[in-house]
Motif scaffolding. Structure first.
Motif, PDB file in Angstrom:
ATOM      1  N   PHE A   1       0.844  -1.187   0.000  1.00 30.00           N
ATOM      2  CA  PHE A   1       0.000   0.000   0.000  1.00 30.00           C
ATOM      3  C   PHE A   1       0.880   1.238   0.000  1.00 30.00           C
ATOM      4  N   GLY A   2       0.360   2.351  -0.513  1.00 35.52           N
ATOM      5  CA  GLY A   2       1.029   3.630  -0.371  1.00 35.52           C
ATOM      6  C   GLY A   2       1.661   4.214  -1.610  1.00 35.52           C
ATOM      7  N   GLY A   3       1.614   3.539  -2.736  1.00 36.06           N
ATOM      8  CA  GLY A   3       2.177   4.087  -3.950  1.00 36.06           C
ATOM      9  C   GLY A   3       1.375   5.281  -4.436  1.00 36.06           C
ATOM     10  N   GLY A   4       1.985   6.083  -5.307  1.00 40.62           N
ATOM     11  CA  GLY A   4       1.292   7.235  -5.841  1.00 40.62           C
ATOM     12  C   GLY A   4       2.237   8.280  -6.386  1.00 40.62           C
ATOM     13  N   LEU A   5       1.687   9.453  -6.672  1.00 40.78           N
ATOM     14  CA  LEU A   5       2.455  10.576  -7.209  1.00 40.78           C
ATOM     15  C   LEU A   5       2.696  11.592  -6.109  1.00 40.78           C
ATOM     16  N   VAL A   6       3.957  11.986  -5.945  1.00 39.50           N
ATOM     17  CA  VAL A   6       4.344  12.945  -4.912  1.00 39.50           C
ATOM     18  C   VAL A   6       5.266  13.991  -5.524  1.00 39.50           C
ATOM     19  N   GLN A   7       5.069  15.252  -5.165  1.00 37.66           N
ATOM     20  CA  GLN A   7       5.927  16.311  -5.665  1.00 37.66           C
ATOM     21  C   GLN A   7       7.325  16.223  -5.053  1.00 37.66           C
ATOM     22  N   ALA A   8       8.313  16.692  -5.794  1.00 37.58           N
ATOM     23  CA  ALA A   8       9.686  16.691  -5.295  1.00 37.58           C
ATOM     24  C   ALA A   8       9.762  17.403  -3.950  1.00 37.58           C
ATOM     25  N   GLY A   9      10.507  16.808  -3.029  1.00 38.32           N
ATOM     26  CA  GLY A   9      10.628  17.350  -1.689  1.00 38.32           C
ATOM     27  C   GLY A   9       9.593  16.825  -0.719  1.00 38.32           C
ATOM     28  N   GLY A  10       8.601  16.125  -1.230  1.00 34.77           N
ATOM     29  CA  GLY A  10       7.542  15.591  -0.402  1.00 34.77           C
ATOM     30  C   GLY A  10       7.901  14.259   0.215  1.00 34.77           C
ATOM     31  N   SER A  11       6.928  13.641   0.864  1.00 35.32           N
ATOM     32  CA  SER A  11       7.152  12.369   1.532  1.00 35.32           C
ATOM     33  C   SER A  11       6.031  11.393   1.224  1.00 35.32           C
ATOM     34  N   LEU A  12       6.317  10.118   1.448  1.00 36.83           N
ATOM     35  CA  LEU A  12       5.361   9.057   1.186  1.00 36.83           C
ATOM     36  C   LEU A  12       5.764   7.846   2.009  1.00 36.83           C
TER      37      LEU A  12
ATOM     38  N   LEU B   1      11.805  13.463  -1.314  1.00 34.10           N
ATOM     39  CA  LEU B   1      11.768  12.691  -2.555  1.00 34.10           C
ATOM     40  C   LEU B   1      12.282  13.493  -3.741  1.00 34.10           C
ATOM     41  N   LYS B   2      12.962  12.791  -4.634  1.00 33.47           N
ATOM     42  CA  LYS B   2      13.551  13.379  -5.826  1.00 33.47           C
ATOM     43  C   LYS B   2      12.993  12.687  -7.062  1.00 33.47           C
TER      44      LYS B   2
ATOM     45  N   ILE C   1      12.348 -19.662   2.001  1.00 30.74           N
ATOM     46  CA  ILE C   1      11.718 -19.330   0.727  1.00 30.74           C
ATOM     47  C   ILE C   1      11.529 -17.824   0.623  1.00 30.74           C
ATOM     48  N   GLY C   2      11.836 -17.264  -0.557  1.00 33.40           N
ATOM     49  CA  GLY C   2      11.677 -15.846  -0.790  1.00 33.40           C
ATOM     50  C   GLY C   2      10.369 -15.524  -1.494  1.00 33.40           C
ATOM     51  N   TYR C   3       9.817 -14.344  -1.188  1.00 32.71           N
ATOM     52  CA  TYR C   3       8.558 -13.899  -1.779  1.00 32.71           C
ATOM     53  C   TYR C   3       8.684 -12.442  -2.195  1.00 32.71           C
ATOM     54  N   TRP C   4       7.923 -12.058  -3.227  1.00 34.83           N
ATOM     55  CA  TRP C   4       7.902 -10.689  -3.724  1.00 34.83           C
ATOM     56  C   TRP C   4       6.493 -10.144  -3.716  1.00 34.83           C
ATOM     57  N   GLY C   5       6.374  -8.855  -3.399  1.00 31.80           N
ATOM     58  CA  GLY C   5       5.102  -8.173  -3.479  1.00 31.80           C
ATOM     59  C   GLY C   5       4.821  -7.724  -4.899  1.00 31.80           C
ATOM     60  N   PRO C   6       3.632  -7.160  -5.144  1.00 33.22           N
ATOM     61  CA  PRO C   6       3.229  -6.787  -6.510  1.00 33.22           C
ATOM     62  C   PRO C   6       3.937  -5.561  -7.078  1.00 33.22           C
ATOM     63  N   GLY C   7       4.506  -4.705  -6.263  1.00 34.60           N
ATOM     64  CA  GLY C   7       5.285  -3.574  -6.735  1.00 34.60           C
ATOM     65  C   GLY C   7       4.485  -2.361  -7.161  1.00 34.60           C
ATOM     66  N   PRO C   8       4.021  -1.538  -6.222  1.00 30.46           N
ATOM     67  CA  PRO C   8       3.312  -0.317  -6.598  1.00 30.46           C
ATOM     68  C   PRO C   8       4.252   0.742  -7.175  1.00 30.46           C
ATOM     69  N   GLN C   9       3.689   1.643  -7.974  1.00 33.64           N
ATOM     70  CA  GLN C   9       4.454   2.705  -8.623  1.00 33.64           C
ATOM     71  C   GLN C   9       4.561   3.922  -7.720  1.00 33.64           C
ATOM     72  N   VAL C  10       5.759   4.494  -7.643  1.00 33.96           N
ATOM     73  CA  VAL C  10       5.987   5.778  -6.994  1.00 33.96           C
ATOM     74  C   VAL C  10       6.523   6.729  -8.047  1.00 33.96           C
ATOM     75  N   THR C  11       5.846   7.855  -8.232  1.00 29.96           N
ATOM     76  CA  THR C  11       6.235   8.825  -9.246  1.00 29.96           C
ATOM     77  C   THR C  11       6.506  10.180  -8.607  1.00 29.96           C
ATOM     78  N   VAL C  12       7.667  10.745  -8.914  1.00 30.82           N
ATOM     79  CA  VAL C  12       8.049  12.074  -8.437  1.00 30.82           C
ATOM     80  C   VAL C  12       8.373  12.917  -9.666  1.00 30.82           C
ATOM     81  N   PRO C  13       7.462  13.775 -10.095  1.00 26.23           N
ATOM     82  CA  PRO C  13       7.702  14.563 -11.309  1.00 26.23           C
ATOM     83  C   PRO C  13       8.781  15.627 -11.102  1.00 26.23           C
ATOM     84  N   SER C  14       9.421  16.005 -12.202  1.00 24.29           N
ATOM     85  CA  SER C  14      10.459  17.021 -12.146  1.00 24.29           C
ATOM     86  C   SER C  14       9.863  18.395 -11.925  1.00 24.29           C
TER      87      SER C  14
END
Length: 112
Positions: A7-18, A82-83, A99-112
């Protein structure tokens, strides 16, 4: 099998937090975060042992914090300052019973 839900992926402005969260379906030993940007190899971000010992990639030291709540079978990645170069798919991983497991991998986007 152990399942990981993120949980918690999304778009965040540079300098922000997530904050990213990863919930496992059972007790887990080592838990970690990796990320993969478009056109690049997957890279290590942070790791935390069952005893709370942590390790970070040089690129995120001082900005990211990994933590865990064993009672909730959850690992967190608190990201600050964030950068744009932090833009990537973030993957949670865990190892239990050898045994190793992987999560689905949400996207984190920080626009310029």
């Amino acid at each position: 099998q152990v399942q990981l839900v993120e949980f918690g992926g999304g778009l965040v402005q540079a300098g922000g937090s997530l904050r990213l969260s990863c919930v496992a379906s059972g007790s887990i030993g080592v838990m970690a975060w990796h990320r993969q940007a478009p056109g690049k190899q997957r890279e290590f971000v942070a790791l935390i042992s069952s005893g709370g010992v942590t390790n970070y990639a040089d690129s995120v030291k001082g900005r990211f914090t990994i933590s865990r709540d064993n009672a909730k079978n959850t690992v967190y990645l608190q990201m600050s300052s964030l950068k744009p170069e932090d833009t990537a798919v973030y993957y949670c991983s865990a190892v239990t019973q050898g045994i190793g497991y992987w999560g689905p991998g949400p996207q984190v986007t920080v626009p310029s």
